[in-house]
Design a protein around this motif. Structure first.
Motif, PDB file in Angstrom:
ATOM      1  N   SER A 118       0.834  -1.102  -0.019  1.00 52.40           N
ATOM      2  CA  SER A 118      -0.002   0.056   0.088  1.00 52.40           C
ATOM      3  C   SER A 118       0.721   1.219  -0.160  1.00 52.40           C
ATOM      4  N   LEU A 205      -1.890  -1.222  -3.615  1.00 52.61           N
ATOM      5  CA  LEU A 205      -2.870  -0.163  -3.499  1.00 52.61           C
ATOM      6  C   LEU A 205      -2.112   1.239  -3.780  1.00 52.61           C
ATOM      7  N   VAL A 207      -2.665   4.961  -3.141  1.00 53.06           N
ATOM      8  CA  VAL A 207      -3.444   5.622  -2.367  1.00 53.06           C
ATOM      9  C   VAL A 207      -2.894   7.207  -2.709  1.00 53.06           C
ATOM     10  N   HIS A 233      -6.632   4.506  -5.539  1.00 53.10           N
ATOM     11  CA  HIS A 233      -7.549   5.060  -4.517  1.00 53.10           C
ATOM     12  C   HIS A 233      -7.243   6.223  -4.421  1.00 53.10           C
ATOM     13  N   ASP A 252      -9.971   2.898   5.836  1.00 50.68           N
ATOM     14  CA  ASP A 252     -11.011   2.059   5.285  1.00 50.68           C
ATOM     15  C   ASP A 252     -10.348   1.345   4.193  1.00 50.68           C
ATOM     16  N   ALA A 253      -9.891   1.977   3.218  1.00 52.09           N
ATOM     17  CA  ALA A 253      -9.108   1.337   2.145  1.00 52.09           C
ATOM     18  C   ALA A 253      -8.037   0.403   2.680  1.00 52.09           C
ATOM     19  N   TRP A 257      -8.124  -3.727   1.863  1.00 49.86           N
ATOM     20  CA  TRP A 257      -6.961  -4.253   1.043  1.00 49.86           C
ATOM     21  C   TRP A 257      -6.632  -5.347   2.040  1.00 49.86           C
TER      22      TRP A 257
END
Length: 268
Positions: A118, A205, A207, A233, A252-253, A257
């Protein structure tokens, strides 16, 4: 505070919720240019408990050793690997901010230990990143306070002056000095995996705050598009410290994930 040794460089780290989830799996934070561990405070509370969380202090920061620079992103990735090895982590879920996201990408290219990534405010190459927009000399309080204008959106700053005051205190106490910043800057400038993204098959992910002035939106979009298993995201209106000003959305993401890519934390 435990430490790991990487070719003579001592990396200090903290472990929280060591008995959570799979015993050889953990979430590992990777820090941004010159910043102390405070930067992950908003995510730490959401992830520790369901998961074991490891927070290394990047070389040159806090109680980790500060060998002479310049550093390379690969050096910092090797430090994270030493921490994971010391803790017996076989599956590491890396969460990296800026430079820390670059470290996560490099680590995943070099090792099978990373199970998911992430990355927050991270480009595929250092020339799309402005480290001067992140760091501020902790010996100059006015510089530290002023730096938050570019790192956090104006609406957030107006609504949360108390948070700004706390961040200034943490930065003055925990962030690195100029010598380490220059070593970190060299790592950013030498980073470029834009031609190797196709090799990076680790689920990632991406972000990104859409108003991030440190890492422009097109850089994050290009990273997500270039990764075989990349997912963008975007958080509208947020700047580089998106995990601070939009912590609920980012958490939340991340929670979603990790639920998808980590072992069931209640299975063991």
């Amino acid at each position: 505070m435990p430490h790991a040794n990487n070719a003579g460089v001592e990396i200090r780290y903290e472990v929280d919720a060591p008995d959570a989830g799979d015993p050889d799996e953990a979430v590992v934070f990777c820090g941004d240019v010159g910043l102390g561990a405070w930067q992950f405070g908003w995510q730490h509370a959401a992830l520790a408990g369901p998961h074991t969380v490891i927070t290394p202090e990047t070389r040159g920061v806090g109680r980790s050793d500060a060998p002479p620079g310049p550093y390379a992103v690969e050096d910092l990735a090797s430090d994270v690997d030493a921490v994971c090895a010391a803790e017996g982590v076989r599956n590491a879920h890396l969460v990296g901010y800026g430079l820390g996201g670059m470290v996560a990408l490099a680590y995943a290219l070099a090792s099978s230990r990373p199970a998911s990534l992430s990355v927050i405010g991270t480009p595929p190459a250092g020339d799309a990143y402005n480290p001067d927009g992140v760091w501020a000399d902790p010996s100059t309080p006015s510089s530290v306070k002023g730096s938050l204008n570019g790192l956090l959106s104006e609406p957030f700053r107006e609504r949360h002056p108390d948070v700004l005051s706390r961040i200034v205190e943490w930065r003055l106490g925990e962030d690195a000095g100029r010598e380490t910043f220059e070593a970190h800057r060299a790592a950013v400038e030498g980073f470029d995996v834009s031609d190797r993204l196709y090799e990076l098959t680790t689920p990632t992910l991406v972000v990104h705050g859409t108003e991030d002035a440190v890492c422009p939106k097109p850089a994050a979009e290009g990273l997500a598009e270039g990764l075989p298993r990349g997912e963008l995201h975007a958080v509208p209106g947020a700047r580089h410290l998106v995990g601070v000003e939009a912590s609920a959305a980012v958490n939340d993401a991340l929670v979603g994930w990790l639920a998808e890519h980590a072992a069931d934390p209640f299975s063991g």
